[in-house]
Design an enzyme around this catalytic site. Sequence first.
Site, short mmCIF file in Angstrom:
data_model
loop_
_atom_site.label_atom_id
_atom_site.label_comp_id
_atom_site.label_asym_id
_atom_site.label_seq_id
_atom_site.Cartn_x
_atom_site.Cartn_y
_atom_site.Cartn_z
N LYS A 70 1.21 -0.97 0.23
CA LYS A 70 0.02 -0.37 0.30
C LYS A 70 1.18 1.16 -0.45
CE LYS A 70 -3.92 -1.64 1.74
NZ LYS A 70 -5.21 -1.86 3.25
N ARG A 71 2.09 1.06 0.45
CA ARG A 71 2.34 3.12 0.78
C ARG A 71 3.84 2.63 -0.36
NH1 ARG A 71 2.84 0.42 5.65
NH2 ARG A 71 0.80 1.07 7.08
#
Length: 486
Positions: free
Chosen positions: A248-249
């Site tokens: 996600k990051r």
Amino acid sequence: MSVQLRAPNAQGDAARVRFAPSPTGFFHVGSARTALYNWLVARQGGGTFLLRIEDSDADRGNAAWVQGILDALQWLGLDWDEGPVFQSERTARYAEAASGLASAGYAYWCQCTREEIDARAKAAGRPPGYDGYCRERGLDRGPGRILRFATPKTGETVVSDRIRGTVSFANADIEDFVLLRSNGSPLFLLCNAVDDADQGITEVIRGEDHLSNTPKYQLLWAALGAGRLPSFAHLPMLVNERRQKLSKRRDPVALEDYRQKGFLPEAMVNYLALLGWGPEDGNEVLSLEELVARFSIERVNHSPAYFDTKKLSHFNGVWIRSQPVERFAEVARPFLEAEPWFATGFDEEAFARIAPLVQSRVSVLGEIPGMVSFLFVDRVDYEAASWAKLQADPVGKEVLLAAAEVFGAEDFLADHKWIPEELERAARQMAEQLGLSLRKAQAPIRLALTGRSVGPPLFESIAILGRERSLARIAGALEQLAIPHG
Ligand code: GLU
């Protein structure tokens, strides 16, 4: 006594599959693939696709994330037959199942704190993890106590996975996992297995990250007396170009971002289907309907699947080009409406004329405004690098001067003359006289008219922009270049 049986159909029992996302953030492309594969399996055999929101962990759940899941599924065209079922509404059922497990001796109450567990592991030189300290203590339910599942200490639990084959787990390595927290709230494994049992799920299709949960699930399933175990298919993880698990990051994983950039749902489902699976005949451009006909869960590969955004863009371009132009105009609309010039300068007819030329040239819908804005603004902003190049290019300036004259000629006063073919013929003649290729001669004209170095075909663009505005833009560019003219 009456025994309830699920009605078998001609192919044997129809599949009951579920998509069970946890609403803890933006809807991830990996979740979209899981949803798609489940949906395809359901649609292949007259099965049922159930949507279950795994929001038992109430603080992490969030109404917006739930809405995001529903919107994403709808956008992709993955309709569900049952649900959404919310785990947060089934707390009493999990409590009941947990009590049953405790009274049957499959689970026990434990009052060890995290610190005590860690300290014992450290003192004994064991890796961190629960040591079964309370297992034989016969504690009753009480404040601060959690409920643990008593896993068998010998033998092994064998997971038979349709994608990965047989995977064995030594029971001694499976920790006495937690079913209920000290506040009585149920944990993922309990809710997950109880729901699959209650909802009659016959096939579990989920991400590979859940494979290590499956032996626990199977032990729980047996203890619950839930009957025939569902089959399992754990889907390969998605990786980026550096073969790292999509995160996600680090990586663009939110489905919503793709939607906003202008990916079509058709392209998205098509590409998602190929993440781990491929059609036997190699023809990879497939609609949802075609996927239903061809997809096979048994042919899903177990090696990590590369989520290649370039390939996705390529598919999107293919799908955009294959749409009827009316649909193209329709999906383009929100992207046009978001532009500042939409309210002031948008012209329906001009867009209708340019649309087919743009449709064949974009790979995401988000590229459309940049390609057509020159038609709808009063003045264009020049791309800095191209403008600097023109400023230093005597030939380019010469072209612009000649273009002002050629396109300004009386010949072009009649509307029926201001058409792509005539404009091109005149430009070709001009280029010849200047000893230039047509391509070379087009660049400064395109820049003056559109502000850009690439775009839809030039002569069509000039025709749509119209005589007056085209001449004014060429004149404007000459002025900015401080070239006397006219
Ligand atoms: N709620 C789990 C997740 O979002 C899925 C569990 C399952 O499919 O069994 O990862």
